[in-house]
Scaffold this motif. Structure first.
Motif, mmCIF file in Angstrom:
data_model
loop_
_atom_site.group_PDB
_atom_site.id
_atom_site.type_symbol
_atom_site.label_atom_id
_atom_site.label_comp_id
_atom_site.label_asym_id
_atom_site.label_seq_id
_atom_site.Cartn_x
_atom_site.Cartn_y
_atom_site.Cartn_z
ATOM 1 N N THR A 163 18.506 26.037 -1.808
ATOM 2 C CA THR A 163 17.186 26.127 -2.439
ATOM 3 C C THR A 163 16.295 27.060 -1.629
ATOM 4 O O THR A 163 16.169 26.906 -0.406
ATOM 5 C CB THR A 163 16.511 24.750 -2.520
ATOM 6 O OG1 THR A 163 17.371 23.832 -3.212
ATOM 7 C CG2 THR A 163 15.183 24.839 -3.261
ATOM 8 N N ALA A 164 15.698 28.035 -2.303
ATOM 9 C CA ALA A 164 14.691 28.895 -1.694
ATOM 10 C C ALA A 164 13.310 28.335 -2.029
ATOM 11 O O ALA A 164 13.032 28.010 -3.187
ATOM 12 C CB ALA A 164 14.812 30.327 -2.213
ATOM 13 N N ASN A 183 5.628 21.822 -2.862
ATOM 14 C CA ASN A 183 5.389 20.451 -3.333
ATOM 15 C C ASN A 183 6.630 19.774 -3.885
ATOM 16 O O ASN A 183 6.693 18.535 -3.924
ATOM 17 C CB ASN A 183 4.292 20.453 -4.403
ATOM 18 C CG ASN A 183 2.925 20.766 -3.820
ATOM 19 O OD1 ASN A 183 2.677 20.518 -2.645
ATOM 20 N ND2 ASN A 183 2.042 21.302 -4.640
ATOM 21 N N ASP A 184 7.596 20.556 -4.356
ATOM 22 C CA ASP A 184 8.804 19.929 -4.909
ATOM 23 C C ASP A 184 10.071 20.349 -4.175
ATOM 24 O O ASP A 184 11.168 20.271 -4.713
ATOM 25 C CB ASP A 184 8.926 20.221 -6.409
ATOM 26 C CG ASP A 184 8.977 21.706 -6.732
ATOM 27 O OD1 ASP A 184 9.001 22.520 -5.791
ATOM 28 O OD2 ASP A 184 8.994 22.048 -7.925
ATOM 29 N N ALA A 185 9.928 20.760 -2.924
ATOM 30 C CA ALA A 185 11.087 21.177 -2.126
ATOM 31 C C ALA A 185 11.944 19.963 -1.779
ATOM 32 O O ALA A 185 11.422 18.888 -1.467
ATOM 33 C CB ALA A 185 10.621 21.865 -0.846
ATOM 34 N N PRO A 186 13.264 20.121 -1.827
ATOM 35 C CA PRO A 186 14.151 18.985 -1.527
ATOM 36 C C PRO A 186 14.217 18.691 -0.033
ATOM 37 O O PRO A 186 14.251 19.610 0.797
ATOM 38 C CB PRO A 186 15.506 19.458 -2.049
ATOM 39 C CG PRO A 186 15.447 20.953 -1.930
ATOM 40 C CD PRO A 186 14.017 21.322 -2.208
ATOM 41 N N ILE A 192 21.309 23.259 1.892
ATOM 42 C CA ILE A 192 20.654 24.306 2.674
ATOM 43 C C ILE A 192 19.331 24.680 2.020
ATOM 44 O O ILE A 192 19.283 24.953 0.818
ATOM 45 C CB ILE A 192 21.562 25.548 2.775
ATOM 46 C CG1 ILE A 192 22.914 25.174 3.400
ATOM 47 C CG2 ILE A 192 20.881 26.654 3.569
ATOM 48 C CD1 ILE A 192 23.980 26.239 3.243
ATOM 49 N N VAL A 193 18.268 24.703 2.804
ATOM 50 C CA VAL A 193 16.949 25.072 2.308
ATOM 51 C C VAL A 193 16.448 26.269 3.093
ATOM 52 O O VAL A 193 16.526 26.290 4.331
ATOM 53 C CB VAL A 193 15.943 23.905 2.423
ATOM 54 C CG1 VAL A 193 14.557 24.336 1.955
ATOM 55 C CG2 VAL A 193 16.424 22.706 1.617
ATOM 56 N N VAL A 194 15.953 27.272 2.381
ATOM 57 C CA VAL A 194 15.366 28.460 3.002
ATOM 58 C C VAL A 194 13.884 28.472 2.667
ATOM 59 O O VAL A 194 13.511 28.564 1.487
ATOM 60 C CB VAL A 194 16.029 29.756 2.496
ATOM 61 C CG1 VAL A 194 15.433 30.962 3.204
ATOM 62 C CG2 VAL A 194 17.543 29.703 2.694
ATOM 63 N N VAL A 195 13.033 28.358 3.670
ATOM 64 C CA VAL A 195 11.582 28.347 3.457
ATOM 65 C C VAL A 195 11.057 29.764 3.688
ATOM 66 O O VAL A 195 11.154 30.303 4.788
ATOM 67 C CB VAL A 195 10.889 27.355 4.407
ATOM 68 C CG1 VAL A 195 9.371 27.410 4.229
ATOM 69 C CG2 VAL A 195 11.403 25.936 4.159
#
Length: 293
Positions: free
Chosen positions: A142-143, A165-168, A117-120
């Motif tokens: 990941t936030a 730049n390093d977000a999964p 889960i990614v939260v932008v």
């Protein structure tokens, strides 16, 4: 009711302050007890916490939450008051409306155990979403934010942190809460095949360019809107707004880490002078509470 604190919802209230509520949304964007009409002037806000000063005998002196604008003393129907859990400090309770938003978005996303889960957007709402997602068994959360100062709060709430730049990538679920076109396009780029991207931001007036000409269709991504005004469809037959608000308050009561989300306290009488700076581009405040003497 005599207010102790009220929370400033920076995303929505910035748009109200800047006059960026589209005319088509003037009625839908009314706060529950708003006075005045858009484009303004309006009495706005919906995160008031305080003590019942007068009313039914069993409520006098009790700490309550109310969807009410920023003001020190006001009349409200008893049905709009929600008693605070005994363990919930009044200032933390100003996060209740944002916690409802986060809970609703998790429901809308369909996120489950062991999901990536990614939260932008690691503002208050984004961090609340990340905190709830991090409680899912085995979830990898990941936030993502452009401000590296959000790392410590995200990690304290149980999530990883990354800059754009390093977000999964290859996420199972992506939730977007940055209220920017760049953030939304990043969210779409981080989703795996046939994943769900939940748009939580309200962008207000103006255009929001979205890059749908790349792999959006080939990867069969699902773009879902989430808005707190209605309970998530799958929960709606069983969950009322009152039940959801009570759940949000209990979630806040049981975790003192949420105090990290309120990093600015402003005296109510100083709000006209200081809030324009809080709403300005680049302001570093995370969560703002107005304090009433």
């Amino acid at each position: 009711m005599r207010a102790s604190f009220s929370g400033v919802s920076r995303g929505t209230e910035r748009l109200v302050f800047q006059g960026r509520v589209p005319e088509s949304e003037w009625e839908r964007m009314r706060a529950p007890r708003q006075e005045g009409a858009f484009p303004g002037p309006v009495k706005y806000g919906y995160c008031a916490v305080g003590m019942v000063a007068d009313g039914p005998e069993d409520l006098i002196g009790r700490a309550v939450f109310c969807l009410n604008p920023h003001e020190s003393l006001f009349l409200a129907p008893v049905g709009m008051l929600t008693l605070l859990p005994a363990a919930l400090p009044p200032k933390r309770a100003t996060l209740a409306a944002n916690m409802e938003t986060a809970l609703n978005a998790i429901w809308d996303s369909g996120a489950g155990p062991c999901d990536r889960i990614v939260v932008v957007g690691a503002g208050v709402v984004g961090l609340l979403v990340a905190a709830l997602a991090a409680r899912l068994p085995g979830a990898e959360v990941t936030a993502v934010d452009i401000d590296p100062r959000r790392r410590l709060v995200a990690e304290a709430l149980g999530a990883r942190f990354a800059t754009p730049n390093d977000a999964p990538g290859e996420a199972d679920v992506v939730l977007h809460a940055s209220a920017t076109a760049d953030g939304l396009n990043l969210a779409l780029s981080l989703a795996g095949d046939e994943a769900t991207v939940v748009e939580m931001s309200w962008h207000g007036a103006g255009e929001t360019p979205v890059a749908l000409g790349g792999a959006f269709h080939a990867r069969r991504l699902k773009l879902v809107s989430s808005q707190v005004g209605r309970v998530s469809p799958e929960r709606r037959p069983r969950w009322s707004h009152a039940r959801r608000l009570a759940a949000a308050l209990e979630l806040l009561a049981n975790d003192e880490r949420f105090d990290l989300l309120i990093d600015r306290e402003i005296a109510f009488e100083d709000a006209p002078r200081l809030l324009p700076y809080i709403f300005a581009p680049g302001a570093d405040a995370l969560g703002v509470a107005l304090a009433y003497a």
